[in-house]
Design a protein around this motif. Structure first.
Motif, mmCIF file in Angstrom:
data_model
loop_
_atom_site.group_PDB
_atom_site.id
_atom_site.type_symbol
_atom_site.label_atom_id
_atom_site.label_comp_id
_atom_site.label_asym_id
_atom_site.label_seq_id
_atom_site.Cartn_x
_atom_site.Cartn_y
_atom_site.Cartn_z
ATOM 1 N N GLY A 373 10.457 22.323 -15.758
ATOM 2 C CA GLY A 373 9.950 21.511 -16.856
ATOM 3 C C GLY A 373 10.198 22.072 -18.234
ATOM 4 O O GLY A 373 9.843 21.427 -19.229
ATOM 5 N N ILE A 404 5.989 17.511 -19.199
ATOM 6 C CA ILE A 404 5.284 16.906 -18.072
ATOM 7 C C ILE A 404 5.708 15.448 -17.958
ATOM 8 O O ILE A 404 5.804 14.732 -18.958
ATOM 9 N N LYS A 431 3.388 15.970 -13.181
ATOM 10 C CA LYS A 431 3.975 17.242 -12.773
ATOM 11 C C LYS A 431 5.116 17.600 -13.733
ATOM 12 O O LYS A 431 5.681 16.732 -14.402
ATOM 13 N N PRO A 432 5.501 18.896 -13.791
ATOM 14 C CA PRO A 432 6.622 19.282 -14.646
ATOM 15 C C PRO A 432 7.907 18.549 -14.252
ATOM 16 O O PRO A 432 8.179 18.339 -13.070
ATOM 17 N N ASN A 466 9.451 12.728 -21.890
ATOM 18 C CA ASN A 466 8.674 12.821 -20.649
ATOM 19 C C ASN A 466 8.553 11.479 -19.944
ATOM 20 O O ASN A 466 7.641 11.263 -19.154
#
Length: 876
Positions: A373, A404, A431-432, A466
């Motif tokens: 990430g 994220i 989640k990353p 993201n």
């Protein structure tokens, strides 16, 4: 224009209307249909579909424009196909090996010219194998009912020639015997081996300073009447080149000579000398000498030979003492070091510094950060601190922020919900973000659609910080049309379609096509099976499947003879039908006769029970068995189901046995165990296998667990369970060594106390397949007169160390240990028996031939020192 008109009529002009190409099926496979708009492209696609089908040799079409629309006429002439193919006289080669060199298969279009090509290919194959002047004829028998050709090749093997005269000229640096020895005239002439011998001697010349050496075979003169061949060989040795090295301390002359390219390329000009200098320098740099320099000088000596002298200045060797990271907070230095190929010096690592390798390591670390990430993470230029040949490598790290996944959006998905598509992805919301998975995830979505009826799907992926967006163009829903089977002369089309497991109207699926092809190959009826699509490349909504099979010969008759020290002499005849009633089922009748066992057995296998991945196994038998403890006659039968999952196998089986006591010791501790009875047995078993090779495993494990439930229907109504557990571990090391650990555990547990277990179900120990050195079935509980009776609890450990010393031979050392008792409480040092000894193995494709000598390590009064064991196959 015709292109804007409707198709009013489609007429088929078939030379025949057979089961191979019925008119209704032909109409379905065509890409054009009455009532549709006429298109020249669709007409061409229809003609291509007919060609891909492979059952017509003349395919034409004509169009006529009428006031009512376009009338289409298709003129299709059914081809004569190759049906059954047989090969006779192929000894000493199995038929499958000869077939591998042929370019036609059952189901291919027949022409006499193609048959002549196959005759030439068989001739070429036998000539390469040393059988010169081989005669091959082909019988082409027309079968009117199926409109195909039964093709039979008859091979009359040619002569094996032996060397008579080997004439060599031009060989002066070495004795002519070196070349003669490589050819080995004591063996028959073999073209491939002869060529290998010439190549071996040429390589010998190159390796010993003659880079321009050449060997020419001037002539080969066979004399078929005398079965002899004369060969005339001319050797051109060329200039001898000597190579010398100066200044090399780290590498010896031999290794450097292997590194240079002069002898490998057969040239010693300036270009090749420069290439050799570069090869030496690269070898040093890979070993931690970054400042190495190499020069070379070529001299012509007085005798005409050439001397090439390489001068090497190695420089100081650089080893990495430490690798330090600065600025890393999210991940520890140890974890980052694990991502690198470059390592600090240690007992297991040379710590070699290579600037190019370090640069590549920076990319590996950056990729690691991206997968966690940290998309903006950067590695600064490594600082290299050198002191006394030691290097401290400092790598600055800028981690940047963690990304994220906030949202994953799908656009254009109508066939499947967002929830279903999200399950195909490894990146998850919250989640990353792992950008290394993005290509894989796009392909996963494409594959999911393609496996569920949408093979023309397009998936575009966009990542904005993201947020991940997928724009999906689903395309048309595609279904399976006709399933066209060719190449089957013995197997019914329905049986093949049932094995395929795909039906007309099913959604298209690449995965199902792959599974169907594997299923066809696994059933054992076909040499080969392929499934091709018709209409997929043209993006039709109905895709037809062309299933082409090559059938094996349905009947096989095998004879075997065997000898082991425990089972003595035995012989087996096995008659197998690989295609029973043309339904792709396997049946066999097996007769075994020997001193200890005689058996007749009838087996039936359905490899695809009801079109599923389950195998149905059914058998019935009649046997007589004579052991040291008892002799019984048995009649039985049963059936079971087996399913394989890659490395795992599961089986459920039920059988019914009727046992007749023939002989035994009436003074046994449990005299009632020697009885006639009828037993029902239900067993479940599971196995897990990661071995890298069946006949000679050097890596992996094999585990099997089997509980068996026994119910004595007639006798003394005994009910009990027998547990069997097996564990095998295989470890290879130092190239030629391997070690095998094998542990077995067997236990009989009764449901009530004082239950008499029939003697033929008790567990035995001792001999070839348990503890070597001891007589067969001689260990464990004994009766009042000291004869073994069998027991209810057994554990055995077998350890073997193998050393391969020739291609198919192994030396072995083994240690066996185990105990046979009636309960856990009886296991102590007095019931544990041990043996060890040497062995010899000859490896075959189906297992080793084993010769062992077992030495009893804890001999008791009356026991011998040891015993020879001769067996075939894996006995534990």
């Amino acid at each position: 224009h015709a292109s804007s008109q409707i198709i009013s009529v489609i007429r088929l002009h078939l030379s025949k209307n057979t089961a191979k190409a019925p008119e209704a099926t032909v109409r379905d496979v065509l890409s054009v249909h009455e009532g549709e708009e006429f298109s020249p492209q669709k007409l061409n696609e229809s003609l291509d579909a007919m060609r891909k089908w492979g059952v017509f040799d003349k395919i034409e079409a004509s169009t006529v424009e009428t006031p009512k629309g376009v009338e289409l006429d298709f003129y299709l002439h059914e081809a004569i196909l190759i049906g059954e193919m047989s090969i006779y006289g192929n000894y000493p080669y199995v038929e499958r090996k000869v077939r591998k060199y042929l370019t036609v298969r059952p189901g291919d279009l027949y022409t006499h010219e193609r048959v002549e090509e196959q005759i030439s290919k068989i001739n070429e194959f036998y000539e390469r194998e040393g059988y010169l002047n081989t005669k091959v004829t082909a019988k082409e028998e027309y079968i009117e009912v199926s409109n195909d050709i039964k093709l039979t090749f008859h091979i009359k093997r040619g002569s094996i020639l032996r060397y008579r005269d080997i004439d060599i000229t031009g060989m002066s640096a070495y004795p002519e015997g070196r070349l003669v020895s490589a050819i080995d005239p004591l063996r028959p002439y073999h073209p491939r081996k002869f060529a290998d011998a010439i190549r071996t001697v040429v390589n010998f010349y190159h390796a010993h300073g003659y880079p321009k050496a050449r060997i020419e075979v001037v002539s080969k003169d066979p004399d078929y009447e005398a079965n002899r061949i004369d060969v005339h060989i001319k050797v051109t040795e060329g200039t001898k080149v000597k190579v010398a090295f100066k200044g090399n301390r780290h590498f010896g002359d031999r290794q450097l000579k292997k590194t240079i390219t002069i002898f490998e390329e057969g040239s010693f000009d300036e270009y090749e000398i420069d290439a050799s200098k570069s090869a030496i320098a690269e070898l040093y740099k890979k070993s931690g000498y970054p400042y190495v320099s190499v020069s070379a000088e070529r001299k012509v000596l007085t005798n005409g030979n050439v001397l090439i002298e390489f001068k090497i200045t190695e420089g100081e060797r650089q080893r990495i003492e430490k690798i330090i990271f600065e600025g890393n907070e999210a991940f520890g230095s140890n974890r980052l070091r694990k991502q690198m190929v470059t390592k600090p010096v240690s007992l297991t690592n040379k710590g070699i510094y290579n600037e190019g390798r370090v640069t590549a390591d920076m990319d590996l670390i950056k990729r690691f950060y991206s997968s966690k990430g940290y998309l903006g993470a950067e590695m600064g230029k490594p600082n290299v601190e050198k002191k006394d040949g030691r290097i401290i490598l400092t790598i600055p790290v800028s981690e940047d922020g963690l990304t994220i996944v906030r949202d994953i959006t799908f656009n254009g998905n109508n066939a499947f919900s967002d929830h279903v598509l999200l399950r195909q992805l490894k990146n998850k919301v919250g989640k990353p973000l792992d950008i290394s998975l993005l290509d894989e995830e796009r392909q996963a979505l494409t594959s999911y659609y393609a496996d569920n009826g949408y093979p023309y799907v397009g998936v575009e992926q966009k990542v904005d910080n993201n947020h991940i967006t997928y724009n999906i163009t689903e395309g048309d829903l595609v279904k399976i049309g006709q399933i066209l089977v060719i190449g089957n002369t013995l197997t019914s089309t329905k049986a093949i379609i049932r094995t395929v497991g795909i039906h007309e109207g099913d959604p298209f699926s690449y995965r199902k096509l792959t599974d169907a092809q594997i299923a066809l190959r696994r059933i054992g009826t076909f040499n080969s099976a392929t499934i091709d699509t018709i209409g997929l490349a043209e993006k039709e909504t109905i895709v037809h499947l062309r299933v082409k099979v090559e059938e094996q010969k349905p009947f096989t008759l095998d004879f075997e003879a065997a000898y082991t020290t425990d089972m003595k002499y035995s012989g087996t005849m096995n008659f197998t039908n690989l295609n029973t009633f043309g339904l792709a089922k396997i049946s066999s009748f097996k007769l075994t006769g020997g001193k200890r066992i005689s058996k007749g057995e009838l087996d039936y296998t359905d490899p695809r029970f009801l079109g599923t991945d389950l195998q149905l196994l059914a058998s019935t038998w009649l046997q007589y068995q004579n052991t040291l403890v008892y002799a019984y006659a048995q009649a039985g039968g049963g059936f079971g189901f087996y399913r394989r999952f890659h490395r795992t196998g599961l089986m459920a089986k039920w059988e019914l046995d009727r046992n007749y006591f023939v002989a035994g010791d009436s003074t046994a501790a449990d005299a009632d165990s020697l009885r006639d009875n009828t037993i029902s047995k239900l067993s479940l078993s599971g196995s897990f296998d990661t071995r890298n090779n069946f006949s000679d495993p050097t890596k992996g494990i094999f585990i099997m667990l089997t509980p068996e439930l026994f119910n004595e229907l007639k006798g003394q109504q005994a009910d009990f369970v027998k547990f069997k557990w097996y564990f095998g571990q295989y470890i290879g090391f130092l190239k030629y060594f391997s070690f095998a650990n094998n542990l077995r555990f067997d236990h009989i547990e009764t449901f009530e106390k004082n239950i008499s277990v029939p003697s033929n179900e008790l567990i035995l120990m001792g001999g070839d397949d348990t503890l070597r050195g001891f007589n067969e079935d001689s260990l464990g509980p004994q009766n009042a007169v000291g004869r073994p009776t069998g027991g209810r609890l057994r554990w055995i450990y077998n350890g073997e160390l193998h050393l391969r010393f020739l291609t198919n031979f192994q030396l072995a050392g083994f240690f066996d240990m185990g105990a046979l008792t009636n309960s856990f409480g009886e296991i102590d040092w007095s019931t544990i028996r041990r043996s060890a000894g040497p062995g010899l193995r000859y490896l075959t494709p189906v297992g080793p031939i084993r010769l062992d000598y077992g030495i009893i390590l804890d001999r008791k009064p009356g026991e011998h020192f040891g015993r020879v064991h001769f067996t075939f196959g894996y006995v534990f």
